[in-house]
Design a protein around this motif. Structure first.
Motif, PDB file in Angstrom:
ATOM      1  N   VAL A   1       0.809  -1.220   0.000  1.00  0.00           N
ATOM      2  CA  VAL A   1       0.000   0.000   0.000  1.00  0.00           C
ATOM      3  C   VAL A   1       0.844   1.272   0.000  1.00  0.00           C
ATOM      4  CG1 VAL A   1      -1.590   1.371   1.416  1.00  0.00           C
ATOM      5  CG2 VAL A   1      -2.101  -1.037   0.931  1.00  0.00           C
ATOM      6  N   PRO A   2       2.003   1.338   0.690  1.00  0.00           N
ATOM      7  CA  PRO A   2       2.786   2.580   0.646  1.00  0.00           C
ATOM      8  C   PRO A   2       3.091   3.059  -0.778  1.00  0.00           C
ATOM      9  CG  PRO A   2       3.629   1.189   2.385  1.00  0.00           C
ATOM     10  CD  PRO A   2       2.609   0.367   1.635  1.00  0.00           C
ATOM     11  N   LEU A   3       3.335   2.128  -1.715  1.00  0.00           N
ATOM     12  CA  LEU A   3       3.616   2.534  -3.095  1.00  0.00           C
ATOM     13  C   LEU A   3       2.426   3.264  -3.712  1.00  0.00           C
ATOM     14  CD1 LEU A   3       5.535  -0.533  -4.577  1.00  0.00           C
ATOM     15  CD2 LEU A   3       6.467   1.685  -3.896  1.00  0.00           C
ATOM     16  N   LEU A   4       1.224   2.868  -3.331  1.00  0.00           N
ATOM     17  CA  LEU A   4       0.022   3.551  -3.819  1.00  0.00           C
ATOM     18  C   LEU A   4       0.002   5.003  -3.356  1.00  0.00           C
ATOM     19  CD1 LEU A   4      -2.846   3.294  -5.154  1.00  0.00           C
ATOM     20  CD2 LEU A   4      -3.673   2.648  -2.881  1.00  0.00           C
ATOM     21  N   LEU A   5       0.635   5.251  -2.202  1.00  0.00           N
ATOM     22  CA  LEU A   5       0.658   6.585  -1.612  1.00  0.00           C
ATOM     23  C   LEU A   5       1.940   7.339  -1.954  1.00  0.00           C
ATOM     24  CD1 LEU A   5      -0.678   5.503   1.902  1.00  0.00           C
ATOM     25  CD2 LEU A   5      -2.000   6.293  -0.073  1.00  0.00           C
ATOM     26  N   ASP A   6       2.662   6.843  -2.955  1.00  0.00           N
ATOM     27  CA  ASP A   6       3.925   7.462  -3.392  1.00  0.00           C
ATOM     28  C   ASP A   6       4.992   7.448  -2.307  1.00  0.00           C
ATOM     29  OD1 ASP A   6       2.897   8.022  -5.950  1.00  0.00           O
ATOM     30  OD2 ASP A   6       1.961   9.852  -5.220  1.00  0.00           O
ATOM     31  N   VAL A   7       4.979   6.417  -1.484  1.00  0.00           N
ATOM     32  CA  VAL A   7       5.984   6.203  -0.446  1.00  0.00           C
ATOM     33  C   VAL A   7       6.750   4.943  -0.805  1.00  0.00           C
ATOM     34  CG1 VAL A   7       6.355   5.719   1.999  1.00  0.00           C
ATOM     35  CG2 VAL A   7       4.558   7.322   1.309  1.00  0.00           C
ATOM     36  N   ASP A   8       8.082   5.026  -0.793  1.00  0.00           N
ATOM     37  CA  ASP A   8       8.862   3.903  -1.310  1.00  0.00           C
ATOM     38  C   ASP A   8       9.410   2.969  -0.240  1.00  0.00           C
ATOM     39  OD1 ASP A   8      10.872   5.447  -0.196  1.00  0.00           O
ATOM     40  OD2 ASP A   8      12.218   5.299  -1.928  1.00  0.00           O
ATOM     41  N   ARG A   9       9.165   3.298   1.051  1.00  0.00           N
ATOM     42  CA  ARG A   9       9.638   2.410   2.108  1.00  0.00           C
ATOM     43  C   ARG A   9       8.823   2.642   3.377  1.00  0.00           C
ATOM     44  NH1 ARG A   9      15.595   3.635   1.918  1.00  0.00           N
ATOM     45  NH2 ARG A   9      14.971   4.126  -0.216  1.00  0.00           N
ATOM     46  N   THR A  10       8.904   1.718   4.303  1.00  0.00           N
ATOM     47  CA  THR A  10       8.154   1.786   5.555  1.00  0.00           C
ATOM     48  C   THR A  10       8.988   1.154   6.658  1.00  0.00           C
ATOM     49  OG1 THR A  10       6.182   0.962   6.731  1.00  0.00           O
ATOM     50  CG2 THR A  10       6.989  -0.355   4.887  1.00  0.00           C
ATOM     51  N   PRO A  11       8.847   1.617   7.890  1.00  0.00           N
ATOM     52  CA  PRO A  11       9.549   0.957   8.987  1.00  0.00           C
ATOM     53  C   PRO A  11       8.978  -0.411   9.329  1.00  0.00           C
ATOM     54  CG  PRO A  11       8.165   2.727   9.822  1.00  0.00           C
ATOM     55  CD  PRO A  11       8.156   2.841   8.330  1.00  0.00           C
ATOM     56  N   HIS A  12       7.787  -0.708   8.822  1.00  0.00           N
ATOM     57  CA  HIS A  12       7.143  -1.980   9.129  1.00  0.00           C
ATOM     58  C   HIS A  12       7.637  -3.088   8.199  1.00  0.00           C
ATOM     59  CE1 HIS A  12       3.382   0.072  11.056  1.00  0.00           C
ATOM     60  NE2 HIS A  12       4.505   0.376  11.674  1.00  0.00           N
ATOM     61  N   GLU A  13       7.659  -4.304   8.731  1.00  0.00           N
ATOM     62  CA  GLU A  13       7.986  -5.494   7.940  1.00  0.00           C
ATOM     63  C   GLU A  13       6.705  -6.258   7.635  1.00  0.00           C
ATOM     64  OE1 GLU A  13      11.283  -8.413   9.102  1.00  0.00           O
ATOM     65  OE2 GLU A  13       9.472  -9.550   9.591  1.00  0.00           O
ATOM     66  N   THR A  14       6.633  -6.829   6.443  1.00  0.00           N
ATOM     67  CA  THR A  14       5.511  -7.706   6.100  1.00  0.00           C
ATOM     68  C   THR A  14       6.064  -9.049   5.660  1.00  0.00           C
ATOM     69  OG1 THR A  14       4.132  -5.832   5.394  1.00  0.00           O
ATOM     70  CG2 THR A  14       3.471  -8.020   4.651  1.00  0.00           C
ATOM     71  N   PHE A  15       5.598 -10.107   6.314  1.00  0.00           N
ATOM     72  CA  PHE A  15       6.067 -11.446   5.976  1.00  0.00           C
ATOM     73  C   PHE A  15       4.883 -12.397   5.826  1.00  0.00           C
ATOM     74  CE2 PHE A  15       5.643 -11.638  10.549  1.00  0.00           C
ATOM     75  CZ  PHE A  15       5.185 -12.918  10.798  1.00  0.00           C
TER      76      PHE A  15
END
Length: 238
Positions: free
Chosen positions: A83-97
């Motif tokens: 979802v961050p890419l949809l908001l024009d954000v290229d990274r997040t502090p959260h991990e998804t596994f």
């Protein structure tokens, strides 16, 4: 593996798209298998792909600098990871596994950006999902602060049940203690309580939902708001 035609796609976001929009996605997507514990988004690193799950469940995890971890959002075939890419954000502090193994259609970040820039209907559909995912995260925060562990566990089990085929899925007490941010003995007690009420059956690192309606009663008002909004905004196949 070939990318399926829209008739056979299982991801609910992709299944409701117009034929032209799905065709554009099909042209740039690849089908991938997801193994348990595979990292889909690494915390604080560039997001390389968006994933539309066809089967399985992914967990988004927030962590403290000291290493405490808690689940803040789960995604299955109802949604997308990235979802961050949809908001024009290229990274997040959260991990998804990957929590439960499965498969997904994967699109690289550059192709995804091109798709949503050129196709407003795609952006609108995915934005609706982003809103629902936000509600789920907010609901998790509310539940963590306002509900009993038994209610929180019932909510979590219902959310997983929404995203899998059948009534049984793999999960351990240790994993649940991390996801819910509590000690393992507390999880064990809550599982025994739900099991004693005839709602679930726990065995060999698996939990089976026996009575969904009783489980919803046990969850109380901790469960249901994001699910209602998803049904309102996005036609669901369940």
């Amino acid at each position: 593996m070939p990318v399926p035609s829209q008739r056979y796609v299982r991801n609910q976001l992709l299944s409701i798209l117009g034929g032209d929009d799905y065709g554009a996605i099909q042209a740039v997507a690849e089908s991938v298998m997801l193994g348990r514990r595979d990292i889909l988004i690494a915390g604080k690193k560039t997001i390389t792909h968006v994933y539309f799950l066809e089967a399985g469940i992914a967990s988004e995890i927030a962590a403290t600098p000291e290493g405490r971890r808690i689940e803040v959002c789960i995604t299955g075939r109802e949604g997308m990871v990235g979802v961050p890419l949809l908001l024009d954000v290229d990274r997040t502090p959260h991990e998804t596994f990957v929590q439960i193994e499965g498969e997904a259609l994967r699109i690289d970040a550059a192709s995804f950006r091109t798709l949503i820039e050129e196709r407003p209907n795609l952006r609108r559909t995915f934005a609706n999902y982003a809103y629902v995912a936000h509600l789920q995260t907010a609901g998790t925060a509310l539940s963590n602060g306002s509900h009993t562990l038994e209610e929180r566990l019932a909510r979590w089990l219902l959310m997983c049940h929404d995203r899998v085929d059948g009534d049984e899925f793999p999960v351990t007490h240790e994993f649940l203690s991390t996801m819910l941010g509590v000690r393992r003995p507390g999880v064990t007690t809550a599982i025994h309580s739900l099991e004693g009420g005839g709602m679930i059956k726990a065995r060999r690192s698996h939990i089976q939902v026996l009575d969904r309606e009783k489980l919803k009663t046990a969850a109380g008002d901790s469960y249901g708001v994001p699910e209602i909004e998803y049904g309102r905004l996005i036609r669901t196949g369940r």
